[in-house]
Design a protein around this motif. Structure first.
Motif, PDB file in Angstrom:
ATOM      1  N   PRO B  81      -9.948  31.453  18.326  1.00  9.10           N
ATOM      2  CA  PRO B  81      -9.551  30.043  18.235  1.00  9.10           C
ATOM      3  C   PRO B  81      -8.183  29.772  18.845  1.00  9.10           C
ATOM      4  CG  PRO B  81      -9.782  31.051  16.051  1.00  9.10           C
ATOM      5  CD  PRO B  81     -10.271  32.034  17.032  1.00  9.10           C
ATOM      6  N   ILE B  82      -7.295  30.749  18.770  1.00 10.40           N
ATOM      7  CA  ILE B  82      -5.956  30.540  19.327  1.00 10.40           C
ATOM      8  C   ILE B  82      -6.016  30.472  20.851  1.00 10.40           C
ATOM      9  CG2 ILE B  82      -3.697  31.614  19.645  1.00 10.40           C
ATOM     10  CD1 ILE B  82      -3.866  32.531  16.760  1.00 10.40           C
ATOM     11  N   THR B  83      -6.750  31.399  21.434  1.00  6.72           N
ATOM     12  CA  THR B  83      -6.899  31.380  22.886  1.00  6.72           C
ATOM     13  C   THR B  83      -7.515  30.060  23.352  1.00  6.72           C
ATOM     14  OG1 THR B  83      -7.148  33.773  22.975  1.00  6.72           O
ATOM     15  CG2 THR B  83      -7.990  32.525  24.840  1.00  6.72           C
ATOM     16  N   ARG B  84      -8.517  29.623  22.614  1.00  8.64           N
ATOM     17  CA  ARG B  84      -9.183  28.373  22.974  1.00  8.64           C
ATOM     18  C   ARG B  84      -8.201  27.210  22.915  1.00  8.64           C
ATOM     19  NH1 ARG B  84     -12.832  27.630  18.927  1.00  8.64           N
ATOM     20  NH2 ARG B  84     -13.513  29.766  19.279  1.00  8.64           N
ATOM     21  N   ALA B  85      -7.426  27.155  21.824  1.00  7.23           N
ATOM     22  CA  ALA B  85      -6.461  26.063  21.673  1.00  7.23           C
ATOM     23  C   ALA B  85      -5.434  26.079  22.800  1.00  7.23           C
ATOM     24  CB  ALA B  85      -5.761  26.172  20.320  1.00  7.23           C
ATOM     25  N   ARG B  86      -5.001  27.273  23.176  1.00  5.79           N
ATOM     26  CA  ARG B  86      -4.026  27.382  24.259  1.00  5.79           C
ATOM     27  C   ARG B  86      -4.577  26.805  25.548  1.00  5.79           C
ATOM     28  NH1 ARG B  86      -1.956  33.492  23.099  1.00  5.79           N
ATOM     29  NH2 ARG B  86       0.051  32.940  22.204  1.00  5.79           N
ATOM     30  N   LEU B  87      -5.780  27.203  25.885  1.00  2.00           N
ATOM     31  CA  LEU B  87      -6.349  26.760  27.152  1.00  2.00           C
ATOM     32  C   LEU B  87      -6.663  25.269  27.131  1.00  2.00           C
ATOM     33  CD1 LEU B  87      -8.526  29.854  28.078  1.00  2.00           C
ATOM     34  CD2 LEU B  87      -6.291  29.170  28.970  1.00  2.00           C
ATOM     35  N   GLU B  88      -7.095  24.776  25.973  1.00  2.00           N
ATOM     36  CA  GLU B  88      -7.362  23.340  25.868  1.00  2.00           C
ATOM     37  C   GLU B  88      -6.090  22.533  26.092  1.00  2.00           C
ATOM     38  OE1 GLU B  88      -9.171  22.661  22.084  1.00  2.00           O
ATOM     39  OE2 GLU B  88     -11.107  23.485  22.715  1.00  2.00           O
ATOM     40  N   ARG B  89      -5.008  22.981  25.467  1.00  3.34           N
ATOM     41  CA  ARG B  89      -3.737  22.274  25.629  1.00  3.34           C
ATOM     42  C   ARG B  89      -3.284  22.303  27.087  1.00  3.34           C
ATOM     43  NH1 ARG B  89       0.143  21.685  21.324  1.00  3.34           N
ATOM     44  NH2 ARG B  89      -0.892  21.772  19.305  1.00  3.34           N
ATOM     45  N   LEU B  90      -3.432  23.467  27.692  1.00  2.00           N
ATOM     46  CA  LEU B  90      -3.005  23.584  29.084  1.00  2.00           C
ATOM     47  C   LEU B  90      -3.837  22.668  29.988  1.00  2.00           C
ATOM     48  CD1 LEU B  90      -1.374  24.857  31.314  1.00  2.00           C
ATOM     49  CD2 LEU B  90      -2.947  26.794  31.344  1.00  2.00           C
ATOM     50  N   GLU B  91      -5.144  22.663  29.732  1.00  2.00           N
ATOM     51  CA  GLU B  91      -6.004  21.821  30.557  1.00  2.00           C
ATOM     52  C   GLU B  91      -5.668  20.346  30.397  1.00  2.00           C
ATOM     53  OE1 GLU B  91      -9.978  23.104  29.606  1.00  2.00           O
ATOM     54  OE2 GLU B  91      -9.560  25.028  30.610  1.00  2.00           O
ATOM     55  N   ARG B  92      -5.345  19.955  29.169  1.00  2.00           N
ATOM     56  CA  ARG B  92      -5.004  18.556  28.961  1.00  2.00           C
ATOM     57  C   ARG B  92      -3.714  18.198  29.695  1.00  2.00           C
ATOM     58  NH1 ARG B  92      -4.200  16.381  23.034  1.00  2.00           N
ATOM     59  NH2 ARG B  92      -2.091  15.954  23.777  1.00  2.00           N
ATOM     60  N   LEU B  93      -2.755  19.111  29.636  1.00  2.00           N
ATOM     61  CA  LEU B  93      -1.502  18.873  30.361  1.00  2.00           C
ATOM     62  C   LEU B  93      -1.762  18.726  31.857  1.00  2.00           C
ATOM     63  CD1 LEU B  93       1.067  21.331  28.697  1.00  2.00           C
ATOM     64  CD2 LEU B  93       1.006  18.842  28.544  1.00  2.00           C
ATOM     65  N   GLU B  94      -2.621  19.590  32.373  1.00  2.00           N
ATOM     66  CA  GLU B  94      -2.888  19.545  33.817  1.00  2.00           C
ATOM     67  C   GLU B  94      -3.630  18.271  34.200  1.00  2.00           C
ATOM     68  OE1 GLU B  94      -4.838  23.304  34.386  1.00  2.00           O
ATOM     69  OE2 GLU B  94      -2.980  24.288  35.034  1.00  2.00           O
ATOM     70  N   ARG B  95      -4.539  17.849  33.323  1.00  2.00           N
ATOM     71  CA  ARG B  95      -5.268  16.616  33.584  1.00  2.00           C
ATOM     72  C   ARG B  95      -4.307  15.439  33.622  1.00  2.00           C
ATOM     73  NH1 ARG B  95      -9.114  17.838  29.960  1.00  2.00           N
ATOM     74  NH2 ARG B  95      -8.102  16.515  28.421  1.00  2.00           N
ATOM     75  N   GLU B  96      -3.431  15.388  32.620  1.00  2.00           N
ATOM     76  CA  GLU B  96      -2.500  14.265  32.531  1.00  2.00           C
ATOM     77  C   GLU B  96      -1.491  14.262  33.678  1.00  2.00           C
ATOM     78  OE1 GLU B  96      -2.607  13.979  27.648  1.00  2.00           O
ATOM     79  OE2 GLU B  96      -0.764  14.540  28.686  1.00  2.00           O
ATOM     80  N   ALA B  97      -1.115  15.473  34.114  1.00  2.00           N
ATOM     81  CA  ALA B  97      -0.121  15.559  35.185  1.00  2.00           C
ATOM     82  C   ALA B  97      -0.729  15.170  36.531  1.00  2.00           C
ATOM     83  CB  ALA B  97       0.451  16.969  35.259  1.00  2.00           C
ATOM     84  N   ALA B  98      -2.015  15.355  36.662  1.00  4.52           N
ATOM     85  CA  ALA B  98      -2.723  14.979  37.890  1.00  4.52           C
ATOM     86  C   ALA B  98      -2.066  15.529  39.149  1.00  4.52           C
ATOM     87  CB  ALA B  98      -2.858  13.452  37.976  1.00  4.52           C
ATOM     88  N   GLY B  99      -1.806  16.837  39.136  1.00  5.23           N
ATOM     89  CA  GLY B  99      -1.270  17.450  40.344  1.00  5.23           C
ATOM     90  C   GLY B  99       0.214  17.670  40.337  1.00  5.23           C
ATOM     91  N   ALA B 100       0.940  16.809  39.637  1.00  5.09           N
ATOM     92  CA  ALA B 100       2.390  16.986  39.566  1.00  5.09           C
ATOM     93  C   ALA B 100       2.722  18.223  38.731  1.00  5.09           C
ATOM     94  CB  ALA B 100       3.031  15.742  38.940  1.00  5.09           C
TER      95      ALA B 100
END
Lengths: 238, 238
Positions: B81-100
């Motif tokens: 669950p920890i690994t999953r949470a980490r990757l989910e958070r990272l993916e959300r950050l990347e989505r929101e940043a949209a390339g930046a």
DNA sequence: GTCTATAGTTGGATAGAC
DNA sequence: GTCTATCCAACTATAGAC
């Protein structure tokens, strides 16, 4: 030839057994260091150690008293010279500074360098030593916890004071926390986790890095962390 | 509601034994987590685990196959669950940043927060979990080394890429080294060494610090370290 | 000081009843 | 699915010969 006379005579084949006691002890310590380091304390039988040392279980008991005492002796043999080197370096810095605050990087070097120095000086043994260092922080025997306090307590105390002088704007509690971060970095590196860190893909291997390279970057990294203002506590920016 | 039909016969006292299998497995995992964490893998007998779980040695073998497999299951239950949470958070950050590029502190938060979050959410179990985390980095069974690669490999890879974009002036090898420093800090803190760090004299105790406090300072500390130019390698100042 | 032999536990794993 | 009973290997520690 088989000792007709009283005491002094005839060491014919008995001489085989009567080996130098100190050498036996050292062989035991070497073997214990390697095996405890590789498989842990509970994962290593005393038999395995004595066999690797080319001696017997009872010899180990004669010299050290118990398996636990052998572990303690094994750790002590390595940590004592390092602690001594750390304190000597710190004292020299303080003598030279003559009351003025000591630059952060110098302090960190005094704390961290002795480990690398010792590893380098011992060649092969340096490789096995680092495993012992790791064990010190995770092995279960209760003795180890006391040992850790005994070994690190006074040193941490001395360096804490020096750091507080080098970072007058930081609270002592905040510095103490950072100091634990430093210990975490040190243990991780000393334990040899750099070599078997996962690599591949976009992650380059760290296996080939020299000690100087790692030590230098460690000091830069930690010094920057220590200088970073603590926004939550009575730090500089508050 | 108790389905008298079919499976018709006499559960008289046999019903006592036929407990919920999943519950038995969980009791075993809970006990294993606590005991492996306290005394290590080799220092804990399977008998001690099953006794603490209120079941039998053969039940453990039935459900997990071996003592080693029980350890693996114990670690997996917490790390997944920890690994999953980490990757989910990272993916959300990347989505929101949209390339930046993503701000460093955000990345570190995504990496570190899930551990604390998980500990807090589990209450008592959080206390025992951290011991397991420590074991993962020092316990001898060879399985654990593979498990470590499996668990950390992909996550480190993903975060490496993100860090490289956040720190364009640093070489990837230098970042990889710093990332290991970060892991060292994380492991040390997660393992609970803060609580039993030596204190007294000029060293204040760290026992009372809140998770938020520690996490916040960790991020500040590590972010400063990561931003510090690497003078030895192809860093910014060169 | 070092050995062999052994005492006395305790370990992981399995067989078979229920 | 869970238990009891048991096998056999391995352990720490000690006793006693040399």
């Amino acid at each position: 030839m088989t000792s007709p006379e009283t005491a002094p005579a005839a060491l014919s084949n008995v001489a085989e057994r009567r080996r130098d006691p100190e050498e036996t002890q050292e062989r035991l310590l070497d073997a214990a260091e390697r095996l405890f380091g590789e498989r842990g304390f509970d994962g290593t039988s005393l038999r395995a150690v004595t066999q690797a040392a080319g001696t017997s279980v009872s010899a180990a008991h004669y010299h050290f008293g118990s398996k636990e005492a052998l572990l303690v002796a094994t750790i002590r043999r390595r940590t004592e010279p390092i602690t001594r080197a750390r304190l000597e370096r710190l004292e020299r810095l303080e003598r030279e500074a003559a009351g003025a605050p000591i630059p952060l990087e110098r302090l960190l070097d005094a704390f961290l360098c002795p480990i690398f120095e010792y590893r380098a000086a011992r060649g092969d043994h340096g490789e096995t030593f680092r495993r012992i260092a790791a064990r010190l922080f995770s092995d279960p025997p209760a003795v180890v916890a006391d040992l850790k306090r005994e070994i690190f307590g006074p040193t941490v105390e001395r360096f804490m004071s020096a750091l507080a002088r080098a970072l007058p704007e930081r609270s002592s509690r905040s510095i103490a926390l950072d100091l634990q971060f430093l210990v975490g970095v040190m243990v991780h590196v000393t334990s040899g986790h750099l070599e078997d860190a996962p690599d591949g893909g976009s992650v380059p291997s760290l296996a080939g890095l020299s000690d100087e390279r790692v030590l230098g970057r460690m000091i830069e990294f930690v010094a920057a962390g220590l200088r970073a203002p603590d926004r939550q506590s009575g730090g500089a920016l508050r």
